[in-house]
Enzyme design. Structure first.
Site, PDB file in Angstrom:
ATOM      1  N   GLU A 137      -2.003  73.674   6.319  1.00  0.00           N
ATOM      2  CA  GLU A 137      -1.238  74.907   6.580  1.00  0.00           C
ATOM      3  C   GLU A 137      -1.636  76.090   5.696  1.00  0.00           C
ATOM      4  O   GLU A 137      -0.783  76.721   5.082  1.00  0.00           O
ATOM      5  CB  GLU A 137       0.264  74.620   6.419  1.00  0.00           C
ATOM      6  CG  GLU A 137       0.751  73.536   7.355  1.00  0.00           C
ATOM      7  CD  GLU A 137       2.255  73.275   7.248  1.00  0.00           C
ATOM      8  OE1 GLU A 137       2.892  73.787   6.307  1.00  0.00           O
ATOM      9  OE2 GLU A 137       2.782  72.549   8.104  1.00  0.00           O
ATOM     10  N   ASN A 169      -5.747  70.682   8.484  1.00  0.00           N
ATOM     11  CA  ASN A 169      -4.602  70.393   9.356  1.00  0.00           C
ATOM     12  C   ASN A 169      -3.657  71.592   9.402  1.00  0.00           C
ATOM     13  O   ASN A 169      -3.368  72.201   8.359  1.00  0.00           O
ATOM     14  CB  ASN A 169      -3.861  69.176   8.774  1.00  0.00           C
ATOM     15  CG  ASN A 169      -2.811  68.593   9.692  1.00  0.00           C
ATOM     16  OD1 ASN A 169      -3.081  68.307  10.850  1.00  0.00           O
ATOM     17  ND2 ASN A 169      -1.595  68.417   9.170  1.00  0.00           N
ATOM     18  N   HIS A 204       3.677  70.380  16.753  1.00  0.00           N
ATOM     19  CA  HIS A 204       5.144  70.371  16.807  1.00  0.00           C
ATOM     20  C   HIS A 204       5.541  71.315  17.946  1.00  0.00           C
ATOM     21  O   HIS A 204       5.504  72.532  17.796  1.00  0.00           O
ATOM     22  CB  HIS A 204       5.743  70.832  15.474  1.00  0.00           C
ATOM     23  CG  HIS A 204       5.420  69.899  14.347  1.00  0.00           C
ATOM     24  ND1 HIS A 204       5.913  68.617  14.295  1.00  0.00           N
ATOM     25  CD2 HIS A 204       4.651  70.045  13.252  1.00  0.00           C
ATOM     26  CE1 HIS A 204       5.474  68.011  13.206  1.00  0.00           C
ATOM     27  NE2 HIS A 204       4.695  68.861  12.547  1.00  0.00           N
ATOM     28  N   GLU A 210       0.612  65.413  14.241  1.00  0.00           N
ATOM     29  CA  GLU A 210       2.049  65.358  13.947  1.00  0.00           C
ATOM     30  C   GLU A 210       2.862  65.611  15.211  1.00  0.00           C
ATOM     31  O   GLU A 210       3.888  66.296  15.192  1.00  0.00           O
ATOM     32  CB  GLU A 210       2.421  66.398  12.872  1.00  0.00           C
ATOM     33  CG  GLU A 210       1.633  66.235  11.581  1.00  0.00           C
ATOM     34  CD  GLU A 210       2.072  67.193  10.473  1.00  0.00           C
ATOM     35  OE1 GLU A 210       3.183  67.770  10.555  1.00  0.00           O
ATOM     36  OE2 GLU A 210       1.297  67.347   9.516  1.00  0.00           O
ATOM     37  N   ASP A 212       5.294  65.989  18.026  1.00  0.00           N
ATOM     38  CA  ASP A 212       6.670  65.784  18.476  1.00  0.00           C
ATOM     39  C   ASP A 212       7.012  66.927  19.414  1.00  0.00           C
ATOM     40  O   ASP A 212       6.480  68.031  19.278  1.00  0.00           O
ATOM     41  CB  ASP A 212       7.688  65.601  17.334  1.00  0.00           C
ATOM     42  CG  ASP A 212       7.723  66.712  16.307  1.00  0.00           C
ATOM     43  OD1 ASP A 212       7.137  67.789  16.543  1.00  0.00           O
ATOM     44  OD2 ASP A 212       8.360  66.515  15.252  1.00  0.00           O
TER      45      ASP A 212
END
Ligand code: XIL
Length: 299
Positions: free
Chosen positions: A127, A168, A204, A232, A234
């Site tokens: 990030e 990432n 996400h 990640e 979701d």
């Protein structure tokens, strides 16, 4: 195939989950984790605040539990994460200049060195970019300058030469200013020989997220000669809307040869960091959701 991991393995991919060792004693959690996934990542246990709470004193209890669980079941492990603007211990925030630089490199040496040979892919830097493509003004960016990212990658390569080294980030789920800035960084790193092997797309998402350029974005990174991973995943929502988005993301990965695996950010909605979004594949009773069936069918 009857599980996510086995289905992904049919095309040489992995299907993983983020896990927390404090839930390993819960029967439904443990049996779902062990049965469905062939890759694990620590949701928090390998972050800087967990692994080096005091300078030079490393604590690997939680991370080691995850690695041994994975190894005993033939699962691979993703490492998450070595350098990030969040979840670092207070002492790091008090450092500057070369002191911070030395602390960053020694943290990478300590953690990636401890797990040397056991990690499939490391999220070396997490990030580091803003939505507009500029660099996030983290303590690392501000106090070490923009070169900290490549310094971190070089240190990680030295500490664990066998691990794939990933950058990432989130909000990179299509062709946009942020993903393009990361793309340009990867181009630059490849041109100059800075070690980078993969890019992680956190993903996400919500059920109605715009996925129109999701696959083409993965493909443009893969075309640079790096692997891409969905790290990640979701997806907020429920029922067929959520299932459809999961299906599209899974199909996108399967359509990109260098998309080597998918990780969901948790086992069950019960323990999701976005619990109100019910974004995962198993409900709070470890029952398979509609989205589970759509992913399994797409793998
Ligand atoms: C989250 C964890 O899921 C939470 O348990 C924790 O409180 C905060 O961090 N991007 C990342 C992950 O890279 O490390 C974050 O994990 C979620 C967003």
């Amino acid at each position: 195939a009857e599980t996510l991991g086995a289905a992904a393995a049919q095309s040489g991919r992995y299907f993983g989950a983020a896990v927390a060792p404090n839930y390993f004693g819960e029967a439904g959690y443990a049996s779902t984790m062990d049965r469905e996934f062939n890759s694990l990542v620590a949701e928090n246990a390998m972050k800087w605040d967990a692994t080096e709470p005091n300078r030079g004193q490393f604590t690997f209890g939680g991370g080691d539990q995850i690695v041994s669980r994975a190894q005993s079941r033939g699962m691979t492990v993703r490492g998450h994460t070595l350098v990030w603007h969040a979840q670092y211990p207070g002492w790091v925030g008090g450092l500057s200049g070369n002191d911070l630089r030395q602390a960053m490199v020694s943290h990478i040496n300590g953690v990636a060195g401890h797990y040397r040979g056991k990690i499939h892919s490391w999220d070396v830097v997490n990030e580091a970019f803003e939505w507009d493509g500029s660099r996030r003004q983290s303590i690392f960016q501000q106090r070490l300058g923009g070169g900290y990212i490549e310094e971190a990658f070089r240190a990680a390569r030295a500490a664990d030469p066998g691990a794939k080294l990933c950058y990432n980030d989130y909000g990179t789920d299509g062709v946009n200013a942020k993903s393009t800035a990361i793309y340009n960084m990867v181009v630059d790193f490849r041109n100059r020989g800075v070690p980078i092997d993969c890019v992680g797309f956190q993903s996400h998402l919500d059920w109605n997220s715009d996925l129109s350029s999701y696959q083409s974005n993965l493909q443009r990174f893969a075309n640079l000669g790096v692997d891409v991973q969905i790290t990640e995943l979701d997806i907020g929502g429920s029922g067929t809307g959520q299932a459809g988005a999961y299906q599209r993301v899974t199909q996108a990965c399967l359509a990109v040869a260098r998309c080597t695996g998918i990780t969901v950010w948790g086992v069950t909605d019960k323990y999701s960091w976005r619990s109100s979004a019910t974004p995962l594949l198993f409900d709070g009773n470890y029952q398979k959701k509609t989205a589970y069936a759509s992913v399994l069918a797409a793998l």
